[in-house]
Design an enzyme around this catalytic site. Structure first.
Site, short mmCIF file in Angstrom:
data_model
loop_
_atom_site.label_atom_id
_atom_site.label_comp_id
_atom_site.label_asym_id
_atom_site.label_seq_id
_atom_site.Cartn_x
_atom_site.Cartn_y
_atom_site.Cartn_z
N TYR A 48 -33.11 0.65 -23.12
CA TYR A 48 -33.82 -0.46 -22.46
C TYR A 48 -35.22 -0.60 -23.07
CZ TYR A 48 -30.19 -0.20 -18.83
OH TYR A 48 -29.00 -0.17 -18.14
N GLY A 57 -28.44 -12.24 -10.50
CA GLY A 57 -29.19 -13.28 -9.78
C GLY A 57 -28.33 -14.42 -9.31
N LEU A 58 -27.11 -14.55 -9.84
CA LEU A 58 -26.22 -15.65 -9.43
C LEU A 58 -26.01 -15.64 -7.91
CD1 LEU A 58 -23.78 -17.67 -10.76
CD2 LEU A 58 -22.46 -15.98 -9.50
N LYS A 95 -29.84 -19.22 -6.00
CA LYS A 95 -30.94 -20.10 -6.46
C LYS A 95 -30.62 -20.85 -7.75
CE LYS A 95 -33.30 -16.28 -8.69
NZ LYS A 95 -34.38 -15.33 -8.66
#
Ligand SMILES: NC(=O)c1ccc[n+]([C@@H]2O[C@H](COP(=O)([O-])OP(=O)(O)OC[C@H]3O[C@@H](n4cnc5c(N)ncnc54)[C@H](OP(=O)(O)O)[C@@H]3O)[C@@H](O)[C@H]2O)c1
Length: 325
Positions: free
Chosen positions: A62, A206-207, A211
């Protein structure tokens, strides 16, 4: 916060049912920028600790080590009160390399012990005997407490455990209302044998917050290249988001919180949502206290089954159009 009831080393912190994923820290592909990497990420970790989060997940890849550095610095003096998990990317899975990479991760994290050291994904060419030899050595000298894997099938998880000669505590896999494949065999195995499934992308990136829609799609690289965020799939997700909203209204909660409560409804599962702000972190932590009624749980399951996103080769022309339009 709620914690996992599983016997881990008594010298480690308990594992919180909601943890924090830190792929976002310092990673170009999430595109959150310098002030996020420099300040917000630090504030997210500090607030998470205040709210009782103990499970923090990172990986050597990451941000090419930046995530580990940011996380380690933010944890600072609170090392004893967290359960720190990182991952090795098994490009060259031989014991001496594994040992050297664990030391490098621990140095970046500013710690002398990794509570959970995970193999990021199965190496398609090399079986786990060699990597587990390194893991065994790391456990022997006390640098690694628990060994985990990620993106493993059940068969390979068990084979890894056989190769290690002791428990491979966890398998970190994608598990959310869009991808329920771990329910087939990983969850029953974990629950019946004292293992743990660590759910990544529990919000489907986030789906499931509801939003995003056709007129407002996320722009960063991670999601711009994901078929899930194609306009057609966002349209198709409308029904599932509506089902989340209905349950959310009954709990005075948000769809994202209900999506997380749904994931950790399974006793052997902990979730590690990422967060782009302190507010999101606070909201995600609060989801740990939501108890879904069985009928709510099943209504969400049914809505999830009805959601059939376009996948495979059929998505390629659409991805192309969405990218260059
Ligand atoms: N082992 C593996 O192969 C693997 C793979 C992927 C991820 N992971 C781990 O799992 C962690 C989480 O997975 P992920 O980041 O892919 O997906 P995720 O946790 O499902 O989604 C995170 C994103 O959702 C949005 N979000 C978070 N909380 C929200 C809230 N309360 N309300 C609305 N939106 C919210 C944020 O994006 P916006 O605000 O920009 O919308 C955030 O960056 C990673 O950080 C990483 O540690 C592991």
């Amino acid at each position: 916060m709620r914690y996992l009831s599983i016997d881990t080393d008594p010298n480690t912190a308990r594992v919180s049912r909601i943890g924090l994923g830190t792929w976002q820290f310092g990673s170009r592909e999430w595109g959150y920028g310098q002030s996020y990497a420099g300040q917000e990420a630090h504030a997210i970790v500090r607030r998470a600790i205040e709210l009782g989060v103990t499970l923090f997940d990172t990986a050597e890849i990451y941000g090419f080590g930046r995530s580990e550095r940011i996380l380690g610095q933010a944890i600072g003096e609170d090392r004893e009160s967290v359960f720190l998990a990182t991952k090795i990317f098994p490009l060259l899975p031989v014991a001496p390399v594994v040992e050297q990479r664990a030391v490098a991760s621990a140095n970046r994290l500013g710690t002398r012990q990794l509570d959970l050291y995970q193999v990021h994904q199965p190496n398609p060419l090399v079986k786990d005997g060699t990597i587990m030899r390194g893991m065994r050595a790391l456990q022997r000298v006390g640098l690694v407490r628990e060994v985990g894997v990620s993106n493993y099938s059940l068969e390979r998880w068990r084979a890894a455990e056989h190769a290690l000669g002791s428990r491979v505590l966890s398998n970190q896999v994608r598990y959310n209302l869009v991808d329920r494949s771990p329910e087939r065999d990983l969850l029953p195995f974990a629950e019946s044998t004292g293992h743990v499934v660590i759910a990544y992308s529990p919000l489907a990136q986030g789906l499931l917050s509801g939003k995003y829609h056709r007129g407002s799609r996320p722009a960063n690289r991670v999601r711009a290249t994901s078929s899930l965020f194609l306009p057609e799939n966002l349209d198709r997700a409308g029904d599932l988001i509506a089902a989340l909203r209905e349950v959310a209204d009954a709990h005075s909660a948000t769809p994202a919180q209900i999506a997380l409560a749904w994931v950790i409804h399974q006793p052997a599962v902990v979730a590690i949502p990422g967060a782009s702000s302190v507010e999101q972190l606070e909201s995600n932590v609060a989801a740990a206290s939501i108890d879904l009624a069985e009928d709510e749980y099943h209504a969400l399951h049914a809505a999830a089954t009805r959601f059939q996103p376009i996948t495979g080769p059929a998505m390629l022309p659409r991805m192309f159009r969405a990218r260059f339009r």
